[in-house]
Write a protein that holds these residues in place. Structure first.
Motif, PDB file in Angstrom:
ATOM      1  N   UNK A 185       0.819  -1.102   0.012  1.00  0.00           N
ATOM      2  CA  UNK A 185       0.128  -0.052   0.017  1.00  0.00           C
ATOM      3  C   UNK A 185       0.878   1.311   0.244  1.00  0.00           C
ATOM      4  N   UNK A 186       1.785   1.202   0.747  1.00  0.00           N
ATOM      5  CA  UNK A 186       2.649   2.436   0.671  1.00  0.00           C
ATOM      6  C   UNK A 186       3.469   2.642  -0.634  1.00  0.00           C
ATOM      7  N   UNK A 187       3.719   1.519  -1.393  1.00  0.00           N
ATOM      8  CA  UNK A 187       4.422   1.623  -2.590  1.00  0.00           C
ATOM      9  C   UNK A 187       3.340   2.296  -3.575  1.00  0.00           C
ATOM     10  N   UNK A 188       2.052   2.133  -3.541  1.00  0.00           N
ATOM     11  CA  UNK A 188       1.336   2.631  -4.352  1.00  0.00           C
ATOM     12  C   UNK A 188       0.956   4.231  -3.750  1.00  0.00           C
ATOM     13  N   UNK A 189       0.833   4.489  -2.499  1.00  0.00           N
ATOM     14  CA  UNK A 189       0.898   5.758  -2.220  1.00  0.00           C
ATOM     15  C   UNK A 189       2.022   6.631  -2.448  1.00  0.00           C
ATOM     16  N   UNK A 190       3.153   6.223  -2.439  1.00  0.00           N
ATOM     17  CA  UNK A 190       4.402   7.010  -2.890  1.00  0.00           C
ATOM     18  C   UNK A 190       4.313   7.523  -4.475  1.00  0.00           C
ATOM     19  N   UNK A 191       3.803   6.328  -5.380  1.00  0.00           N
ATOM     20  CA  UNK A 191       4.040   6.525  -6.614  1.00  0.00           C
ATOM     21  C   UNK A 191       2.694   7.783  -6.791  1.00  0.00           C
ATOM     22  N   UNK A 192       1.485   7.638  -5.942  1.00  0.00           N
ATOM     23  CA  UNK A 192       0.391   8.276  -6.170  1.00  0.00           C
ATOM     24  C   UNK A 192       0.827   9.910  -5.909  1.00  0.00           C
TER      25      UNK A 192
END
Length: 122
Positions: free
Chosen positions: A18-25
């Motif tokens: 989830x953190x990976x997706x949020x960082x890219x976002x």
């Protein structure tokens, strides 16, 4: 079963996914043009935290196709590879197979996020 799966998933890797997706976002939201893409990343970041009990339906038109092409160039491949590697590692054990399958579901989503819709299973 999905509640227990989500709890174990969250503790043992869902947080990182989830953190990976949020960082890219967050990176996408640095530009005005990228804000819609960033918002999509936040939606799928939430799915990455708790994926059990949810399915993804794919669809969309020409706009989704063009955004998916841009997405692949600017961040989708890295997220997909991340999910595939973790899925392969988890599928090495019998207990890890359900969790590996969730990573493969998220890897496909990381390749084609636009036009995808999250559907809750009954």
């Amino acid at each position: 079963m999905s509640i227990l799966g989500n709890i174990v998933w969250f503790i043992f890797g869902g947080v990182l996914a989830g953190i990976g997706w949020y960082l890219v976002g967050l990176l996408w939201c640095c530009t005005i043009v990228g804000i819609p893409v960033g918002m999509q990343c936040f939606k799928f970041g939430t799915l990455s935290f708790f994926p059990f009990g949810k399915e993804i339906q794919y669809g969309g038109g020409a706009g989704s196709f063009l955004l998916n092409i841009l997405w692949l160039v600017f961040g989708g491949v890295e997220l997909a590879l991340n999910h595939v590697i973790f899925g392969l590692i988890l599928c090495c054990t019998i207990i890890g197979i359900p969790f590996g399958m969730q990573h493969f579901k998220l890897a496909k989503l990381a390749i084609l996020p636009f036009g995808a819709e999250i559907v809750y299973k009954g």
